[in-house]
Design a protein around this motif. Structure first.
Motif, PDB file in Angstrom:
ATOM      1  N   LEU A  27       1.623 -11.248  46.497  1.00 54.75           N
ATOM      2  CA  LEU A  27       0.980 -11.503  45.210  1.00 54.75           C
ATOM      3  C   LEU A  27       0.758 -10.147  44.559  1.00 54.75           C
ATOM      4  N   LEU A  28       1.330  -9.951  43.382  1.00 54.12           N
ATOM      5  CA  LEU A  28       1.184  -8.691  42.654  1.00 54.12           C
ATOM      6  C   LEU A  28       0.438  -8.971  41.361  1.00 54.12           C
ATOM      7  N   THR A  29      -0.882  -8.712  41.360  1.00 54.47           N
ATOM      8  CA  THR A  29      -1.662  -8.933  40.137  1.00 54.47           C
ATOM      9  C   THR A  29      -1.392  -7.787  39.172  1.00 54.47           C
ATOM     10  N   GLY A  30      -1.524  -8.073  37.894  1.00 54.41           N
ATOM     11  CA  GLY A  30      -1.226  -7.051  36.895  1.00 54.41           C
ATOM     12  C   GLY A  30       0.264  -6.740  36.834  1.00 54.41           C
ATOM     13  N   ALA A  31       1.075  -7.738  37.123  1.00 56.98           N
ATOM     14  CA  ALA A  31       2.515  -7.537  37.245  1.00 56.98           C
ATOM     15  C   ALA A  31       3.177  -7.076  35.951  1.00 56.98           C
ATOM     16  N   ALA A  32       2.584  -7.365  34.814  1.00 56.70           N
ATOM     17  CA  ALA A  32       3.182  -6.964  33.540  1.00 56.70           C
ATOM     18  C   ALA A  32       2.708  -5.589  33.091  1.00 56.70           C
ATOM     19  N   GLY A  33       1.806  -4.979  33.830  1.00 53.94           N
ATOM     20  CA  GLY A  33       1.330  -3.640  33.480  1.00 53.94           C
ATOM     21  C   GLY A  33       2.356  -2.575  33.818  1.00 53.94           C
ATOM     22  N   ASN A  34       2.065  -1.345  33.457  1.00 49.13           N
ATOM     23  CA  ASN A  34       3.001  -0.244  33.689  1.00 49.13           C
ATOM     24  C   ASN A  34       3.304  -0.049  35.168  1.00 49.13           C
ATOM     25  N   ILE A  35       2.278   0.030  35.992  1.00 47.59           N
ATOM     26  CA  ILE A  35       2.482   0.267  37.419  1.00 47.59           C
ATOM     27  C   ILE A  35       3.044  -0.978  38.092  1.00 47.59           C
ATOM     28  N   TYR A  47      11.090  -8.233  48.836  1.00 49.69           N
ATOM     29  CA  TYR A  47      10.023  -9.205  49.049  1.00 49.69           C
ATOM     30  C   TYR A  47      10.182 -10.370  48.089  1.00 49.69           C
ATOM     31  N   THR A  48       9.465 -11.440  48.374  1.00 48.06           N
ATOM     32  CA  THR A  48       9.356 -12.547  47.432  1.00 48.06           C
ATOM     33  C   THR A  48       8.005 -12.400  46.746  1.00 48.06           C
ATOM     34  N   PHE A  49       8.019 -12.253  45.452  1.00 50.89           N
ATOM     35  CA  PHE A  49       6.801 -11.971  44.698  1.00 50.89           C
ATOM     36  C   PHE A  49       6.277 -13.195  43.972  1.00 50.89           C
ATOM     37  N   ARG A  50       4.975 -13.298  43.929  1.00 49.74           N
ATOM     38  CA  ARG A  50       4.260 -14.148  42.980  1.00 49.74           C
ATOM     39  C   ARG A  50       3.710 -13.158  41.969  1.00 49.74           C
ATOM     40  N   LEU A  51       4.093 -13.320  40.715  1.00 45.51           N
ATOM     41  CA  LEU A  51       3.793 -12.339  39.670  1.00 45.51           C
ATOM     42  C   LEU A  51       2.893 -12.931  38.601  1.00 45.51           C
ATOM     43  N   PRO A  52       1.608 -12.975  38.855  1.00 46.52           N
ATOM     44  CA  PRO A  52       0.721 -13.485  37.813  1.00 46.52           C
ATOM     45  C   PRO A  52       0.259 -12.354  36.896  1.00 46.52           C
ATOM     46  N   ASP A  53      -0.031 -12.698  35.691  1.00 48.04           N
ATOM     47  CA  ASP A  53      -0.654 -11.758  34.769  1.00 48.04           C
ATOM     48  C   ASP A  53      -1.461 -12.583  33.785  1.00 48.04           C
ATOM     49  N   ARG A  54      -2.382 -11.926  33.101  1.00 45.22           N
ATOM     50  CA  ARG A  54      -3.243 -12.625  32.133  1.00 45.22           C
ATOM     51  C   ARG A  54      -2.407 -13.294  31.054  1.00 45.22           C
ATOM     52  N   ALA A  55      -1.423 -12.611  30.567  1.00 45.84           N
ATOM     53  CA  ALA A  55      -0.515 -13.171  29.564  1.00 45.84           C
ATOM     54  C   ALA A  55       0.784 -13.548  30.261  1.00 45.84           C
ATOM     55  N   ARG A  56       1.455 -14.539  29.736  1.00 48.94           N
ATOM     56  CA  ARG A  56       2.726 -14.956  30.330  1.00 48.94           C
ATOM     57  C   ARG A  56       3.669 -13.760  30.370  1.00 48.94           C
ATOM     58  N   ILE A  57       4.296 -13.546  31.484  1.00 53.60           N
ATOM     59  CA  ILE A  57       5.170 -12.387  31.673  1.00 53.60           C
ATOM     60  C   ILE A  57       6.495 -12.644  30.974  1.00 53.60           C
ATOM     61  N   ILE A  87       0.234 -16.554  50.649  1.00 55.55           N
ATOM     62  CA  ILE A  87       0.597 -15.153  50.427  1.00 55.55           C
ATOM     63  C   ILE A  87       0.264 -14.326  51.670  1.00 55.55           C
ATOM     64  N   HIS A  88       1.153 -13.425  52.042  1.00 61.54           N
ATOM     65  CA  HIS A  88       0.905 -12.516  53.160  1.00 61.54           C
ATOM     66  C   HIS A  88       0.117 -11.293  52.692  1.00 61.54           C
ATOM     67  N   THR A  89       0.597 -10.653  51.625  1.00 65.14           N
ATOM     68  CA  THR A  89       0.009  -9.403  51.143  1.00 65.14           C
ATOM     69  C   THR A  89      -0.328  -9.514  49.664  1.00 65.14           C
ATOM     70  N   VAL A  90      -1.515  -9.061  49.306  1.00 60.71           N
ATOM     71  CA  VAL A  90      -1.937  -8.998  47.908  1.00 60.71           C
ATOM     72  C   VAL A  90      -1.928  -7.536  47.480  1.00 60.71           C
ATOM     73  N   ILE A  91      -1.246  -7.260  46.389  1.00 63.83           N
ATOM     74  CA  ILE A  91      -1.322  -5.938  45.767  1.00 63.83           C
ATOM     75  C   ILE A  91      -2.056  -6.154  44.454  1.00 63.83           C
ATOM     76  N   HIS A  92      -3.282  -5.657  44.400  1.00 66.73           N
ATOM     77  CA  HIS A  92      -4.149  -5.930  43.245  1.00 66.73           C
ATOM     78  C   HIS A  92      -4.140  -4.747  42.287  1.00 66.73           C
ATOM     79  N   LEU A  93      -3.478  -4.943  41.155  1.00 62.87           N
ATOM     80  CA  LEU A  93      -3.405  -3.910  40.118  1.00 62.87           C
ATOM     81  C   LEU A  93      -3.993  -4.377  38.795  1.00 62.87           C
ATOM     82  N   ALA A  94      -4.389  -5.645  38.710  1.00 64.43           N
ATOM     83  CA  ALA A  94      -4.910  -6.180  37.456  1.00 64.43           C
ATOM     84  C   ALA A  94      -6.233  -5.515  37.114  1.00 64.43           C
TER      85      ALA A  94
END
Length: 155
Positions: A27-35, A47-57, A87-94
């Motif tokens: 799970l990669l939060t903030g997926a639409a951000g720069n990083i 990896y297989t990503f779940r890419l959520p973001d506040r706005a539709r990507i 989800i196995h791993t969460v990468i929280h960037l949001a």
């Protein structure tokens, strides 16, 4: 800014198909951000990503096939719980990276409560690892010529 709270799952089969079921789910939060978007482009094949973001990507192209795209407001605990399922791993960037963002109207819900919700949901859903990245706002308030150290936070 998206005003609907919660997690909105992917809506098309292309967004949920996964040709390699052995890949670790992230799970990669903030997926639409720069990083987030830069990291995804680098690691999309590993990896297989779940890419959520506040706005539709909107950065979907053929390279992103097999990954889930969705909306998530991290200030909503139930949405975070659903986003962390399986989800196995969460990468929280949001977060709101704006150094001039208002504490009450943005930073409190996005950066503080949102991080708490992701950590809580990851624990509740059995995620094995959480990776956090933060901004300078964690140590906001220090003079520009003062470097914050762990001892700075001890009371």
């Amino acid at each position: 800014m998206h005003d609907q709270k919660g997690y909105q799952p992917p809506t098309s089969p292309e967004e949920t198909s996964n040709s390699d079921t052995n890949k670790r789910r992230i799970l990669l939060t903030g997926a639409a951000g720069n990083i987030g978007s830069a990291f995804f482009q680098h690691a999309a094949s590993m990896y297989t990503f779940r890419l959520p973001d506040r706005a539709r990507i909107d950065f979907v192209d053929s390279m992103h096939q097999g990954h889930e795209l969705s909306q998530l407001d991290v200030s909503d605990l139930a949405g975070c719980q659903q986003a962390c399922q399986g989800i196995h791993t969460v990468i929280h960037l949001a977060a709101d990276p704006d150094p001039d963002a208002d504490f009450i109207t943005s930073l409190l819900s996005n950066n503080i409560l949102g991080t708490y919700h992701i950590l809580r949901a990851a624990r509740d859903q059995g995620c094995r690892r959480v990776i956090l990245a933060s901004s300078v706002q964690v140590v906001s308030g220090y003079a520009s010529d003062v470097q914050a150290h762990s001892a700075s936070f001890e009371k």
